[in-house]
Each structure stands twice: as structure tokens, then as C-alpha cells.
Design a protein around this motif. Structure first.
Motif, PDB file in Angstrom:
ATOM      1  N   PRO A  16       0.800  -1.230   0.000  1.00  0.00           N
ATOM      2  CA  PRO A  16       0.000   0.000   0.000  1.00  0.00           C
ATOM      3  C   PRO A  16       0.836   1.285   0.000  1.00  0.00           C
ATOM      4  N   LYS A  17       2.029   1.234   0.579  1.00  0.00           N
ATOM      5  CA  LYS A  17       2.856   2.449   0.614  1.00  0.00           C
ATOM      6  C   LYS A  17       3.316   2.871  -0.775  1.00  0.00           C
ATOM      7  N   SER A  18       3.658   1.926  -1.617  1.00  0.00           N
ATOM      8  CA  SER A  18       4.103   2.298  -2.960  1.00  0.00           C
ATOM      9  C   SER A  18       2.926   2.799  -3.801  1.00  0.00           C
ATOM     10  N   VAL A  19       1.753   2.235  -3.578  1.00  0.00           N
ATOM     11  CA  VAL A  19       0.564   2.717  -4.297  1.00  0.00           C
ATOM     12  C   VAL A  19       0.212   4.118  -3.813  1.00  0.00           C
ATOM     13  N   ALA A  20       0.342   4.373  -2.514  1.00  0.00           N
ATOM     14  CA  ALA A  20       0.101   5.718  -1.983  1.00  0.00           C
ATOM     15  C   ALA A  20       1.110   6.709  -2.570  1.00  0.00           C
ATOM     16  N   ALA A  21       2.342   6.282  -2.762  1.00  0.00           N
ATOM     17  CA  ALA A  21       3.353   7.151  -3.380  1.00  0.00           C
ATOM     18  C   ALA A  21       2.968   7.482  -4.819  1.00  0.00           C
ATOM     19  N   LEU A  22       2.429   6.496  -5.531  1.00  0.00           N
ATOM     20  CA  LEU A  22       1.944   6.762  -6.896  1.00  0.00           C
ATOM     21  C   LEU A  22       0.833   7.811  -6.869  1.00  0.00           C
ATOM     22  N   ALA A  23      -0.053   7.703  -5.873  1.00  0.00           N
ATOM     23  CA  ALA A  23      -1.173   8.647  -5.767  1.00  0.00           C
ATOM     24  C   ALA A  23      -0.693  10.053  -5.429  1.00  0.00           C
ATOM     25  N   ASP A  24       0.478  10.177  -4.809  1.00  0.00           N
ATOM     26  CA  ASP A  24       1.038  11.511  -4.551  1.00  0.00           C
ATOM     27  C   ASP A  24       1.418  12.212  -5.848  1.00  0.00           C
ATOM     28  N   ASN A  25       1.667  11.428  -6.902  1.00  0.00           N
ATOM     29  CA  ASN A  25       2.093  11.993  -8.176  1.00  0.00           C
ATOM     30  C   ASN A  25       0.985  12.035  -9.232  1.00  0.00           C
ATOM     31  N   GLY A  26      -0.180  11.501  -8.920  1.00  0.00           N
ATOM     32  CA  GLY A  26      -1.290  11.495  -9.871  1.00  0.00           C
ATOM     33  C   GLY A  26      -2.334  10.480  -9.454  1.00  0.00           C
ATOM     34  N   ASP A  27      -3.379  10.395 -10.239  1.00  0.00           N
ATOM     35  CA  ASP A  27      -4.454   9.463  -9.928  1.00  0.00           C
ATOM     36  C   ASP A  27      -4.006   8.024 -10.179  1.00  0.00           C
ATOM     37  N   VAL A  30      -7.282   1.446  -9.591  1.00  0.00           N
ATOM     38  CA  VAL A  30      -7.062   0.142  -8.978  1.00  0.00           C
ATOM     39  C   VAL A  30      -8.023  -0.843  -9.641  1.00  0.00           C
ATOM     40  N   ARG A  31      -7.463  -1.764 -10.420  1.00  0.00           N
ATOM     41  CA  ARG A  31      -8.257  -2.765 -11.149  1.00  0.00           C
ATOM     42  C   ARG A  31      -8.599  -3.927 -10.227  1.00  0.00           C
ATOM     43  N   ARG A  32      -9.872  -4.355 -10.303  1.00  0.00           N
ATOM     44  CA  ARG A  32     -10.324  -5.496  -9.509  1.00  0.00           C
ATOM     45  C   ARG A  32     -10.950  -6.524 -10.439  1.00  0.00           C
ATOM     46  N   ARG A  33     -10.743  -7.779 -10.153  1.00  0.00           N
ATOM     47  CA  ARG A  33     -11.334  -8.835 -10.971  1.00  0.00           C
ATOM     48  C   ARG A  33     -12.836  -8.945 -10.751  1.00  0.00           C
ATOM     49  N   ASP A  34     -13.292  -8.659  -9.535  1.00  0.00           N
ATOM     50  CA  ASP A  34     -14.681  -8.916  -9.188  1.00  0.00           C
ATOM     51  C   ASP A  34     -15.534  -7.648  -9.093  1.00  0.00           C
ATOM     52  N   GLY A  35     -15.083  -6.566  -9.683  1.00  0.00           N
ATOM     53  CA  GLY A  35     -15.883  -5.343  -9.613  1.00  0.00           C
ATOM     54  C   GLY A  35     -15.278  -4.237 -10.452  1.00  0.00           C
ATOM     55  N   ALA A  36     -15.965  -3.118 -10.443  1.00  0.00           N
ATOM     56  CA  ALA A  36     -15.495  -1.950 -11.184  1.00  0.00           C
ATOM     57  C   ALA A  36     -14.189  -1.445 -10.588  1.00  0.00           C
ATOM     58  N   ALA A  37     -13.380  -0.847 -11.428  1.00  0.00           N
ATOM     59  CA  ALA A  37     -12.116  -0.283 -10.961  1.00  0.00           C
ATOM     60  C   ALA A  37     -12.399   0.860  -9.979  1.00  0.00           C
ATOM     61  N   LEU A  38     -11.463   1.069  -9.085  1.00  0.00           N
ATOM     62  CA  LEU A  38     -11.538   2.171  -8.128  1.00  0.00           C
ATOM     63  C   LEU A  38     -10.538   3.242  -8.551  1.00  0.00           C
ATOM     64  N   LEU A  39     -10.831   4.487  -8.224  1.00  0.00           N
ATOM     65  CA  LEU A  39      -9.918   5.574  -8.527  1.00  0.00           C
ATOM     66  C   LEU A  39      -9.415   6.158  -7.222  1.00  0.00           C
ATOM     67  N   LEU A  40      -8.103   6.122  -7.049  1.00  0.00           N
ATOM     68  CA  LEU A  40      -7.465   6.623  -5.841  1.00  0.00           C
ATOM     69  C   LEU A  40      -6.862   7.987  -6.154  1.00  0.00           C
ATOM     70  N   MET A  41      -7.331   9.023  -5.410  1.00  0.00           N
ATOM     71  CA  MET A  41      -6.850  10.393  -5.643  1.00  0.00           C
ATOM     72  C   MET A  41      -6.564  11.052  -4.292  1.00  0.00           C
ATOM     73  N   ARG A  42      -5.645  11.990  -4.320  1.00  0.00           N
ATOM     74  CA  ARG A  42      -5.405  12.775  -3.115  1.00  0.00           C
ATOM     75  C   ARG A  42      -6.566  13.739  -2.908  1.00  0.00           C
ATOM     76  N   GLU A  43      -6.948  13.923  -1.656  1.00  0.00           N
ATOM     77  CA  GLU A  43      -8.098  14.769  -1.338  1.00  0.00           C
ATOM     78  C   GLU A  43      -7.896  16.209  -1.773  1.00  0.00           C
ATOM     79  N   ASP A  44      -6.685  16.726  -1.673  1.00  0.00           N
ATOM     80  CA  ASP A  44      -6.472  18.120  -2.061  1.00  0.00           C
ATOM     81  C   ASP A  44      -6.720  18.319  -3.561  1.00  0.00           C
ATOM     82  N   ARG A  45      -6.415  17.311  -4.391  1.00  0.00           N
ATOM     83  CA  ARG A  45      -6.688  17.429  -5.831  1.00  0.00           C
ATOM     84  C   ARG A  45      -8.178  17.324  -6.109  1.00  0.00           C
ATOM     85  N   VAL A  46      -8.875  16.479  -5.368  1.00  0.00           N
ATOM     86  CA  VAL A  46     -10.329  16.375  -5.533  1.00  0.00           C
ATOM     87  C   VAL A  46     -10.986  17.696  -5.169  1.00  0.00           C
ATOM     88  N   ASN A  47     -10.572  18.276  -4.040  1.00  0.00           N
ATOM     89  CA  ASN A  47     -11.147  19.552  -3.611  1.00  0.00           C
ATOM     90  C   ASN A  47     -10.875  20.653  -4.623  1.00  0.00           C
TER      91      ASN A  47
END
Length: 159
Positions: A16-27, A30-47
Motif C-alpha cells: 500500500p505504501k508504494s501505491v500511496a506514493a503513486l497517488a502523490d504523483n497522480g491518480d 485500482v483494477r479489480r477482478r470482481d468489480g469496477a475499478a476504483l480511482l485513488l486520488m489525493r483529497e487536495d486534488r479532488v477539492n
């Protein structure tokens, strides 16, 4: 703006730490086999995106409000060519509904509000394009036609 990175769900679970580091640099998608993909974004960019959308919607409302009706209708018709199917007297109401829905959608962060307004007006234009349907929908009802089936989304788009 950087491109969206993609990772598998298992990678998020494993590291999870390396994925969080990726999210620090952009969206991060997250691909899942059993459902729709999730989008991980930093809250400050969403705001910031939400504030930008709200500002753009307010500016759009002000521009469309101050433009002559013909100019506003012409600008929107470039994006929504089906507006030419509406009677001219309906255009002011479309413009008012569109700008209000855009402002509401931006303010609450639910773009489905704008999508629904456009979808409804597009359906109205489709009725005006079919004289037989228009006649049937505007003539007085004299019979009971039974239960009304649920609506079906034929093309799935709003534009």
C-alpha cells in the motif's frame, strides 16, 4: 497533468505504501477482478477539481445569462445539435435548465444532475423529431392504456 497509473488490487494489498506514493504523483486506477475499478486520488486534488468545476459552472451561468438568446442557443447547439429539433420558444427554458443543472452539479459534486437534465431535453427533442409521436403525446387521452412500462436507456449517453 500526469497520466493515470494503473495497479491491480493485489498490488494495493501487498504494497500500500508504494501505491500511496503513486497517488502523490497522480491518480491511480485500482483494477479489480470482481468489480469496477476504483480511482485513488489525493483529497487536495479532488477539492481543487471541485472548486474549479464550481467556478466554471458559475462563469458559464453568467456568460449564458448575459448573452443574447440567439448567441447562447447557437453556442449550445454546437455541442448539442439536437437542439435544432426543439421549437424556438423552448430554447430559453433549455438554457435556464442547463445552466442551473450545471451549477447544482458543480456545487454538490454530482454531475449526474447535469447528465439527467441533458438526457431529458434530448428525449424531448426526439419527440419533436417524430411528428406522429408528438401528435400522440399531445392529443387528449380518452382511453385507459394500461400499465406503463419502466423506461429503458437505449443509448446510455447524454450528449
Amino acid at each position: 497533468m500526469t497520466a493515470t497509473k494503473e495497479v491491480q488490487w493485489s498490488e494495493l494489498q501487498r504494497d500500500p505504501k508504494s501505491v500511496a506514493a503513486l497517488a502523490d504523483n497522480g491518480d491511480v486506477r485500482v483494477r479489480r477482478r470482481d468489480g469496477a475499478a476504483l480511482l485513488l486520488m489525493r483529497e487536495d486534488r479532488v477539492n481543487a477539481a471541485g472548486e474549479g468545476a464550481f467556478t466554471a459552472a458559475r462563469a458559464l451561468r453568467n456568460v449564458l445569462t448575459h448573452l443574447p438568446l440567439e448567441a447562447a442557443a447557437a453556442a449550445l447547439t454546437e455541442e448539442f445539435p439536437w437542439l435544432t429539433l426543439l421549437p424556438v420558444e423552448e430554447l430559453p427554458q433549455f438554457i435556464a435548465d442547463f445552466t442551473r443543472a450545471a451549477q447544482i452539479a458543480a456545487e454538490v459534486g454530482q454531475w449526474s444532475v447535469l447528465t439527467q437534465a441533458v438526457r431529458e431535453w434530448k428525449a424531448t427533442a426526439a419527440v419533436y423529431a417524430d411528428p406522429a409521436l408528438l401528435r400522440r403525446l399531445t392529443e387528449p387521452l380518452t382511453d385507459d392504456f394500461g400499465p406503463v412500462p419502466a423506461p429503458v436507456d437505449v443509448d446510455g449517453d447524454a450528449g
